[in-house]
Design a protein around this motif. Sequence first.
Motif, short mmCIF file in Angstrom:
data_model
loop_
_atom_site.label_atom_id
_atom_site.label_comp_id
_atom_site.label_asym_id
_atom_site.label_seq_id
_atom_site.Cartn_x
_atom_site.Cartn_y
_atom_site.Cartn_z
N ASN A 27 0.83 -1.21 0.00
CA ASN A 27 0.00 0.00 0.00
C ASN A 27 0.86 1.26 0.00
O ASN A 27 0.55 2.24 -0.69
CB ASN A 27 -0.93 0.00 1.21
CG ASN A 27 -2.06 -0.99 1.08
OD1 ASN A 27 -2.17 -1.69 0.07
ND2 ASN A 27 -2.90 -1.08 2.09
N ALA A 30 2.22 1.73 -3.54
CA ALA A 30 1.21 2.26 -4.45
C ALA A 30 0.99 3.75 -4.21
O ALA A 30 0.86 4.54 -5.16
CB ALA A 30 -0.10 1.50 -4.28
N THR A 31 0.96 4.14 -2.94
CA THR A 31 0.80 5.55 -2.60
C THR A 31 2.00 6.36 -3.06
O THR A 31 1.86 7.49 -3.56
CB THR A 31 0.60 5.71 -1.09
OG1 THR A 31 -0.58 5.01 -0.70
CG2 THR A 31 0.46 7.17 -0.70
N HIS A 34 1.73 7.05 -6.71
CA HIS A 34 0.76 8.13 -6.91
C HIS A 34 1.41 9.49 -6.61
O HIS A 34 1.26 10.45 -7.40
CB HIS A 34 -0.44 7.90 -6.00
CG HIS A 34 -1.43 9.01 -6.01
ND1 HIS A 34 -2.56 9.00 -6.81
CD2 HIS A 34 -1.49 10.17 -5.29
CE1 HIS A 34 -3.25 10.10 -6.60
NE2 HIS A 34 -2.63 10.83 -5.68
N VAL A 40 -2.48 5.11 -10.41
CA VAL A 40 -2.36 3.68 -10.12
C VAL A 40 -3.74 3.05 -10.10
O VAL A 40 -4.59 3.38 -9.28
CB VAL A 40 -1.66 3.45 -8.76
CG1 VAL A 40 -1.51 1.96 -8.49
CG2 VAL A 40 -0.29 4.15 -8.74
N SER A 41 -3.97 2.11 -11.02
CA SER A 41 -5.22 1.37 -11.10
C SER A 41 -4.95 -0.08 -10.68
O SER A 41 -4.01 -0.70 -11.18
CB SER A 41 -5.76 1.41 -12.53
OG SER A 41 -6.88 0.58 -12.69
N VAL A 42 -5.75 -0.60 -9.73
CA VAL A 42 -5.48 -1.93 -9.20
C VAL A 42 -6.74 -2.79 -9.19
O VAL A 42 -7.87 -2.28 -9.08
CB VAL A 42 -4.89 -1.87 -7.77
CG1 VAL A 42 -3.63 -1.03 -7.74
CG2 VAL A 42 -5.91 -1.34 -6.78
N ALA A 62 -4.79 4.38 -4.62
CA ALA A 62 -5.01 3.59 -5.83
C ALA A 62 -6.48 3.67 -6.25
O ALA A 62 -7.36 3.88 -5.42
CB ALA A 62 -4.62 2.14 -5.59
N THR A 64 -9.22 1.44 -7.09
CA THR A 64 -9.49 0.01 -6.88
C THR A 64 -10.74 -0.38 -7.66
O THR A 64 -11.80 0.22 -7.50
CB THR A 64 -9.65 -0.28 -5.39
OG1 THR A 64 -8.45 0.10 -4.71
CG2 THR A 64 -9.92 -1.76 -5.15
N CYS A 112 -9.65 -4.13 -14.18
CA CYS A 112 -8.65 -3.10 -13.90
C CYS A 112 -8.10 -2.43 -15.17
O CYS A 112 -8.03 -1.20 -15.22
CB CYS A 112 -7.53 -3.71 -13.07
SG CYS A 112 -6.08 -2.67 -12.84
#
Length: 228
Positions: A27, A30-31, A34, A40-42, A62, A64, A112
């Motif tokens: 996490n 991912a942050t 960004h 960020v696409s998850v 993200a 989500t 996604c």
Amino acid sequence: MFWVAFNAQNPAVASMSLGGGYSWILNFAATYMHNRGVVVSVAAGNSNANACNYSPASAPKAVTVGATYNTDARAWFSNYGTCLDIFAPGVNIYSSWNNGGYNTISGTSMACPHVSGAAAILRGLYPALTPDAIISELLSIATPGVVINPGTGSPNRLLYIGSECCKPNPCLNGGTCSHTSPETVFTANTCSINCFTCSCSLHYYGTICESVVKPIGDEAVHWPNPGG
């Protein structure tokens, strides 16, 4: 993920069809992507469970993505919950495969990339906007209230990047655009555009937008001005 954060050539989008149990480091990564300028696409995950218990699905920065059938119902396997941001098609998706051919497969890993592609379109149209602004626009133009059984806590938003000439907002710097008949006028700062009930194309010249009306039934294509 940290390599991407340091080496991405922005404006960039990362499509991450992966996941596992909750991990603070995933996490955090991912942050960090960004915060370095990457949208960020998850995938939300395929456990029919709360996405907040999985990573990077639970990463707050993200996008989500949950999966839907072609009926707009949430896929039986799709994770759900308050950590979800949006739904997209994820059942029986036909696409290229890793052997050089094609395959039909289901999962939030298929949903996604739909959102990643939509984000890439917006990044191409508005390269100066931050990831936060791109995500805000992506969620604001999604179709609300159509996902059947989205799951406890899930936002009821279905991906939309469509052909209505007032979507996406052509200036992103204030104002609103409603859909009325026969004509809607959108004005924000120096950007003015006439949006008719038929489809139209938008040509972008900095902050000046020109509306080109096309016959009803034509698809609208959003082209950035090659001259910048």
